[in-house]
Design an enzyme around this catalytic site. Structure first.
Site, PDB file in Angstrom:
ATOM      1  CB  ILE A 432      -1.005   0.043   1.178  1.00 46.29           C
ATOM      2  CG1 ILE A 432      -0.302  -0.250   2.494  1.00 46.29           C
ATOM      3  CG2 ILE A 432      -2.146  -0.908   0.947  1.00 46.29           C
ATOM      4  CD1 ILE A 432      -1.197  -0.055   3.704  1.00 46.29           C
ATOM      5  N   GLY A 435       7.924   4.055   1.033  1.00 42.75           N
ATOM      6  CA  GLY A 435       8.320   5.366   1.493  1.00 42.75           C
ATOM      7  C   GLY A 435       9.765   5.394   1.874  1.00 42.75           C
ATOM      8  N   GLY A 438      10.771   2.202   4.057  1.00 46.70           N
ATOM      9  CA  GLY A 438      10.352   0.823   3.889  1.00 46.70           C
ATOM     10  C   GLY A 438       9.161   0.667   2.969  1.00 46.70           C
ATOM     11  CE  LYS A 454       6.703   2.332   7.495  1.00 46.81           C
ATOM     12  NZ  LYS A 454       7.000   3.737   7.796  1.00 46.81           N
ATOM     13  CG  ASP A 556      10.873  13.039   8.423  1.00 46.12           C
ATOM     14  OD1 ASP A 556      10.780  14.114   7.797  1.00 46.12           O
ATOM     15  OD2 ASP A 556      10.871  11.935   7.866  1.00 46.12           O
TER      16      ASP A 556
END
Ligand SMILES: *[C@@H]1O[C@H](CO)[C@@H](O)[C@H](O)[C@H]1NC(C)=O
Ligand SMILES: *[C@@H]1O[C@H](CO)[C@@H](O)[C@H](O)[C@H]1NC(C)=O
Ligand SMILES: *[C@@H]1O[C@H](CO)[C@@H](O)[C@H](O)[C@H]1NC(C)=O
Ligand SMILES: *[C@@H]1O[C@H](CO)[C@@H](O)[C@H](O)[C@H]1NC(C)=O
Ligand SMILES: *[C@@H]1O[C@H](CO)[C@@H](O)[C@H](O)[C@H]1NC(C)=O
Ligand SMILES: *[C@@H]1O[C@H](CO)[C@@H](O)[C@H](O)[C@H]1NC(C)=O
Ligand SMILES: *[C@@H]1O[C@H](CO)[C@@H](O)[C@H](O)[C@H]1NC(C)=O
Ligand SMILES: *[C@@H]1O[C@H](CO)[C@@H](O)[C@H](O)[C@H]1NC(C)=O
Ligand SMILES: *[C@@H]1O[C@H](CO)[C@@H](O)[C@H](O)[C@H]1NC(C)=O
Ligand SMILES: *[C@@H]1O[C@H](CO)[C@@H](O)[C@H](O)[C@H]1NC(C)=O
Ligand SMILES: *[C@@H]1O[C@H](CO)[C@@H](O)[C@H](O)[C@H]1NC(C)=O
Ligand SMILES: *[C@@H]1O[C@H](CO)[C@@H](O)[C@H](O)[C@H]1NC(C)=O
Length: 610
Positions: A432, A435, A438, A454, A556
């Site tokens: 899905i 990024g 991962g 992930k 982040d």
């Protein structure tokens, strides 16, 4: 005398009659009946099986998933991937004595494999892969003497008493991987002399690999015993498996030397012997393997030099020797390996690396720009940094081992096996998102709960200094405890097969970035939604900074790290990971070219990251 003969005659007729009647009972009509009765026990009726119905009872040979022989009785049933939720104990095996192919793979069938399955005496192909079959494998299964293809992989099957099994001389393909098999090597397999494919990986089998594997199974082309508890030493008779194309013995406890005769297996394309306690020399005979593409010996105790003959394996694309005690100079002959795209040499006692990399110049893809710095790093790890290094190594492997067995969620609701099944072993279909840190998969658990998983390759997290492994673990533990409505819930994590897996709650709309700019078109975010998002993120950060001890700094927060529920309630994600992983290596295209000189790899090859 006479009356005895009469009695015999009568008995004979009764017998004949009952034999005939047995034959008569298995008509297309009764078979159709039996299939409908079975279907009615499914807890979900797949629309694809609409043709299986009483109103269509005379069209059996036209039903979906059914193939008939010339007599109009069923010869094949193929329900692969039909989303069947049921049990096989409700299937009437008596009716299907003429069946030759039975494929139930990739469904949700649970419960035992009934011993009645032995009634399918004409069966040649049986595939139960990727279901929830449990209990022990019935020994009656081995009475199916015509079966050449048998796949029981990815279930919950336990180790039976193998001594009750008969040999299956027709068997060519046998998969029992990813089950709960323990105790010794299945002995009946040793007499299946026509086997070309044998996969027993990802079980808990122990003991020595029987000598007969090497002397009896000479037709084997694919042999996979990865991730069991077999101990060694590895037999020198391995050279008798002269047809072998792929050899996978990784993650066992083999120990001892890698037999020099391995170089006689001239058809080998893949050798995986990592993490199996091998010691001694890297056999120079490997240089004879002209077809070899993948050689993975990392994480052992090999203490020789790197034989310059390896430079003769010109088809090598992947060479992993990291984490051994290899010494001496890196042979310049390796620069002849022009197809090489991944090379792991780190955590050894090697020298001569700058020279080596100068020689490599021009053969390495231009994408890798910081080769020089990697080389420097490697020199350091190999030449200067020895005692400390071993120390860190031990810690790190302890960490990995212990975390492998971590239960995912405190309540123990699901296991790694559930995740593997739910994603069909991390198949792209379930991806899905990809990024910075991962690939994310969605997984529907047996409990009906949807989660996001992930997957991080260890090699790409190798920029985490190993000394931080412990704090990494601690941090993840902390995160499993964090409970806030605007923070994504981390159900748990584990490291397995060289990858790190983080399991999060599944968030419906995906990231804010996707909602705003995704392929599905921009979505209108009204002011109320925007305010909700901003407030939610503010609550989350305030909580992390002030209410957590120690405080957690996200560092982040971006459009891609803010996930949105159906009602636009935001959930902050990717903290912890972001903090721990070096942001500079967040480029997958870039870091997947690897040259991971110091980490371990161990994700499946061609995992499709590029
Ligand atoms: C099978 O179905 C096809 C159409 O799907 C039909 O033309 C054919 O007559 C059917 N055969 C039988 C034996 O019912
Ligand atoms: C069953 O069908 C699937 C596709 O639906 C196919 O991939 C598989 O090979 C079939 N099995 C057999 C035994 O023919
Ligand atoms: C698969 O079966 C489950 C019930 O077992 C059902 O909830 C789900 O909707 C089915 N999926 C499809 C695609 O039919
Ligand atoms: C299975 O089929 C046989 C033969 O038609 C029949 O005698 C038997 O009763 C059936 N078993 C069940 C459980 O329906
Ligand atoms: C097998 O699974 C069934 C249904 O899921 C369960 O009721 C049964 O207890 C399980 N048996 C074993 C031996 O695990
Ligand atoms: C084993 O394989 C050979 C050659 O492929 C074949 O002739 C023989 O019939 C097979 N044996 C069995 C029992 O299937
Ligand atoms: C084991 O190895 C075989 C052949 O190399 C491969 O096809 C199979 O996928 C492997 N099994 C697992 C569970 O990875
Ligand atoms: C090298 O590998 C390629 C596939 O990548 C194969 O086509 C070729 O035949 C191999 N060369 C040798 C000598 O086996
Ligand atoms: C490698 O280790 C073995 C013991 O495992 C030892 O006997 C041998 O001398 C070592 N060889 C080298 C070159 O260090
Ligand atoms: C590379 O291969 C060529 C041709 O086989 C050989 O002449 C040369 O010596 C090799 N280079 C090294 C450094 O081994
Ligand atoms: C590689 O070669 C290029 C030019 O061919 C040179 O500029 C660069 O410095 C070389 N890199 C190394 C590490 O030797
Ligand atoms: C990441 O990849 C993009 C292209 O895919 C490239 O432009 C960028 O420079 C890369 N970043 C790093 C740090 O290598």
């Amino acid at each position: 005398m006479r009356s005895t003969r009469n009695t015999c005659l009568v008995l004979f007729h009764i017998l004949l009659f009952s034999l005939l009647s047995l034959k008569i009972t298995a008509s297309p009509r009764t078979q159709a009946d039996a299939l409908i009765r079975w279907k009615n026990t499914f807890s979900f009726q797949p629309s694809s099986l609409a043709s299986w119905s009483l109103t269509n009872i005379n069209n059996l040979c036209n039903w979906t998933s059914i193939v008939c022989d010339s007599a109009g009785t069923v010869s094949e049933i193929n329900l692969s991937g039909e989303n069947i939720t049921g049990v096989l104990t409700e299937f009437n095996f008596t009716e299907f004595a003429t069946l030759t192919r039975f494929d139930l793979s990739s469904n949700n069938i649970e419960g035992i494999i009934p011993s009645d399955i032995a009634r399918l005496t004409e069966l040649e192909y049986l595939n139960l892969f990727y279901n929830y079959f449990n209990g022990t494998i019935p020994h009656q299964l081995s009475n199916l003497q015509k079966v050449w293809y048998l796949d029981l992989g990815a279930n919950l099957l336990e180790s039976p008493d193998w001594s009750n099994f008969s040999a299956m001389p027709s068997l060519q393909h046998l998969s029992l991987d990813l089950n709960e098999l323990h105790l010794e090597f299945p002995s009946f397999v040793l007499n299946c002399r026509n086997l070309t494919y044998l996969d027993l990986s990802l079980n808990k089998l122990s003991g020595q690999i029987p000598e007969l594997v090497f002397t009896n199974l000479g037709k084997l082309q694919y042999l996979n015993l990865t991730e069991n508890q077999f101990h060694g030493p590895l037999s020198t008779n391995i050279s008798k498996l002269s047809n072998l194309v792929q050899l996978r013995f990784a993650s066992n406890k083999l120990g001892g030397p890698i037999p020099e005769d391995i170089g006689l297996l001239s058809d080998l394309q893949l050798i995986e012997l990592f993490n199996s306690s091998f010691s001694g020399k890297i056999p120079s005979s490997l240089g004879q393997l002209k077809k070899l593409q993948i050689l993975d010996l990392h994480l052992n105790a090999l203490n020789s030099t790197i034989p310059s003959e390896l430079g003769l394996c010109t088809n090598l694309t992947y060479l992993a020797l990291a984490k051994n005690q290899l010494s001496g100079e890196v042979p310049l002959s390796l620069s002849n390996l022009t197809k090489l795209s991944e090379l792991g040499l780190g955590y050894n006692l090697l020298s001569g690396l700058q020279l080596f990399f100068n020689n490599l110049n021009g053969t390495i893809p231009p994408e890798i720009e910081n080769l020089a710095s990697l080389a420097t790093f490697d020199v350091n790890t190999n030449q200067l940094r020895k005692t400390k290094l071993i120390d860190k190594e031990t810690k790190s492997s302890q960490w990995r081992d212990s975390s492998e067995s971590l239960i995912w969620e405190r309540e123990g609701k699901f296991t790694f096996g559930d995740i593997v099944k739910a994603t069909q072993d991390f198949s792209g279909e379930y991806c899905i998102g990809k990024g910075g840190f991962g690939i994310v998969y969605k997984a529907l658990l047996p409990t009906g709960q949807m989660v996001a998983v992930k997957k991080l390759r260890m090699s790409d997290t190798s920029d985490v200094p190993l000394s931080n492994s412990q704090s990494f673990e601690n941090e993840i533990r902390v995160l499993t405890d964090v409970r806030h409505r605007n923070i994504i819930k981390l159900h748990g994590f584990c490291s397995k097969r060289g990858c790190l897996y983080l399991v999060y709650e599944y968030v419906k709309r995906g990231s804010l970035g996707k909602v705003l700019y995704g392929l599905e078109g921009k979505e209108e975010l009204d002011w109320a939604a925007r305010v909700k998002i901003v407030q939610g993120v503010a609550h989350a950060t305030a909580y992390l900074h002030h209410d957590c001890s120690p405080p957690i700094v996200h560092r982040d927060i971006s459009l891609n790290n803010i996930l949105l529920e159906a009602d636009f309630e935001p959930r902050l994600s990717d903290f912890g990971t972001a903090r721990l992983l070096n942001p500079d290596t967040s480029n997958w295209t870039y870091s997947c070219w690897l040259l991971w000189l110091h980490g371990s790899r161990a994700c499946p090859h061609n995992a499709g990251y590029r």
